[in-house]
Design a protein around this motif. Sequence first.
Motif, mmCIF file in Angstrom:
data_model
loop_
_atom_site.group_PDB
_atom_site.id
_atom_site.type_symbol
_atom_site.label_atom_id
_atom_site.label_comp_id
_atom_site.label_asym_id
_atom_site.label_seq_id
_atom_site.Cartn_x
_atom_site.Cartn_y
_atom_site.Cartn_z
ATOM 1 N N TYR A 233 88.292 61.246 -37.664
ATOM 2 C CA TYR A 233 89.750 61.270 -37.663
ATOM 3 C C TYR A 233 90.265 62.550 -38.323
ATOM 4 O O TYR A 233 91.261 63.129 -37.882
ATOM 5 C CB TYR A 233 90.295 60.048 -38.396
ATOM 6 N N SER B 118 95.929 63.968 -36.838
ATOM 7 C CA SER B 118 95.721 63.149 -38.028
ATOM 8 C C SER B 118 96.833 63.375 -39.042
ATOM 9 O O SER B 118 97.374 64.471 -39.158
ATOM 10 C CB SER B 118 94.369 63.481 -38.667
ATOM 11 N N ASP B 119 97.182 62.315 -39.766
ATOM 12 C CA ASP B 119 98.196 62.435 -40.810
ATOM 13 C C ASP B 119 97.609 61.978 -42.137
ATOM 14 O O ASP B 119 96.634 61.229 -42.181
ATOM 15 C CB ASP B 119 99.442 61.613 -40.469
ATOM 16 N N ASP C 80 98.599 59.978 -44.588
ATOM 17 C CA ASP C 80 98.626 58.578 -44.984
ATOM 18 C C ASP C 80 97.516 57.785 -44.302
ATOM 19 O O ASP C 80 96.824 56.997 -44.938
ATOM 20 C CB ASP C 80 99.993 57.962 -44.660
ATOM 21 N N SER C 81 97.336 58.013 -43.016
ATOM 22 C CA SER C 81 96.271 57.318 -42.287
ATOM 23 C C SER C 81 94.900 57.772 -42.765
ATOM 24 O O SER C 81 93.956 56.976 -42.866
ATOM 25 C CB SER C 81 96.403 57.568 -40.779
ATOM 26 N N LYS D 253 94.141 56.025 -46.004
ATOM 27 C CA LYS D 253 93.771 54.624 -45.781
ATOM 28 C C LYS D 253 92.312 54.522 -45.346
ATOM 29 O O LYS D 253 91.550 53.672 -45.846
ATOM 30 C CB LYS D 253 94.669 53.971 -44.736
ATOM 31 N N LYS D 254 91.914 55.387 -44.430
ATOM 32 C CA LYS D 254 90.525 55.368 -43.967
ATOM 33 C C LYS D 254 89.568 55.730 -45.094
ATOM 34 O O LYS D 254 88.476 55.150 -45.218
ATOM 35 C CB LYS D 254 90.359 56.343 -42.791
ATOM 36 N N ASP E 21 89.424 52.714 -47.582
ATOM 37 C CA ASP E 21 88.724 51.589 -46.957
ATOM 38 C C ASP E 21 87.216 51.843 -46.923
ATOM 39 O O ASP E 21 86.415 50.939 -47.206
ATOM 40 C CB ASP E 21 89.247 51.355 -45.536
ATOM 41 N N ARG F 191 96.791 53.760 -51.944
ATOM 42 C CA ARG F 191 96.345 54.951 -51.211
ATOM 43 C C ARG F 191 96.677 56.217 -52.003
ATOM 44 O O ARG F 191 97.238 57.190 -51.465
ATOM 45 C CB ARG F 191 96.980 55.026 -49.824
ATOM 46 N N ASN G 192 101.869 47.455 -48.421
ATOM 47 C CA ASN G 192 101.863 47.613 -46.968
ATOM 48 C C ASN G 192 103.218 48.042 -46.439
ATOM 49 O O ASN G 192 103.340 48.469 -45.290
ATOM 50 C CB ASN G 192 101.441 46.302 -46.290
ATOM 51 N N ASN H 168 105.851 50.670 -46.226
ATOM 52 C CA ASN H 168 105.840 52.118 -46.426
ATOM 53 C C ASN H 168 106.807 52.561 -47.509
ATOM 54 O O ASN H 168 106.481 53.427 -48.336
ATOM 55 C CB ASN H 168 106.163 52.837 -45.111
#
Length: 344
Positions: free
Chosen positions: A192, A198-199, A201-202, A205-206, A209, A251, A317, A319
């Motif tokens: 990713y 890609s951003d 925040d995402s 999260k990855k 996780d 995050r 969750n 934002n």
Amino acid sequence: MAVLASWGWVLAGCFSAAVAEISNISSLYPPLWEDSPEQISDYRMEDGKYVINPWVFTNRMGMYRILLNETATYSERYGLENEQSFLWGLPTMLGWQYETGRLADPTGMTDFGNKPEASLCISVDSWWADVNYYLSVLPFLAAVDSGITGLSPNQFTILPPPKDQMRFCYNVSGCRSAFPETMDMWKDFFQYMQLPSSDSDSLLKKLWDAHNSSLEYPIHAFVDRYHYYSDKEKKFVQNWVNAIYYLTAVRLPTTLNRSHSFQSCLPPRILIDADIAPFIPDFTPVQNKVQIALKLLAYIDRISGSLSLTLWESLMNINLARELFLKVFEWFLGSLKHNMFSEL
């Protein structure tokens, strides 16, 4: 919820403690960063393969350095000199473990990490070292598997520890067989990262996780190491693991500056039974307060049956709530910087 929010602000302040405007980025690097391998060819070669010994501190740190170097191109969108890469949280925590003696042999049966001539040795009897193995070797192998490093699994060999070899994995196929979900999460993170779309925040999260997935096995598999430590250190370990799940929901961006600052709120040595926070004399006020905050958070989590974590995750969750938390974090950062400079 008010108690959780209060703990969140304390944690944000902890992350921001002792931060100042530092023009020399290299001063923030983990210990022995410049002495660690920067590329795979910096490791010694044996039988046509480069040998990585993760039970030597600079060898293990080298895996992180390679990851930071190989992903620098994709982190440029976040800042100069790669200091905004979210991967910095991993090597800085390893550095903290090294500096505080948590990678040394807790049994006292060997000199590993306890004497100058063996200062780079990482003990397999260390709980911290064993758990970190899954946060260093697995991400490295997943990055190789993702193609982001340009390395082939056939180019190197990862050495086992002197004992308990069956409790670890050593190559892409072996780790994928033993921990398929974790390897997939790390691979997904690195893949990713390479996407132009890609951003941050995402990506965070990855990252978090995958980080948590790496912990699932070792935090339970190595509880037998607890008896090598004082009750206070054991409790700190448990409270710290509990806090990680709350951190994941937020995050938090683990950039170099923030990750380096975070160390200032953590215990500067292994805890002993005589340590009673907030009255530990060789701890800073922030370090004492964080011990209390972690203990309180663990207590709330326990009496609520982890309902507090569920509520916190639900809140984060949203934002807007997460953004608000991070803005408060930045406010702490700015206010602490101002206070520090006004005292100079």
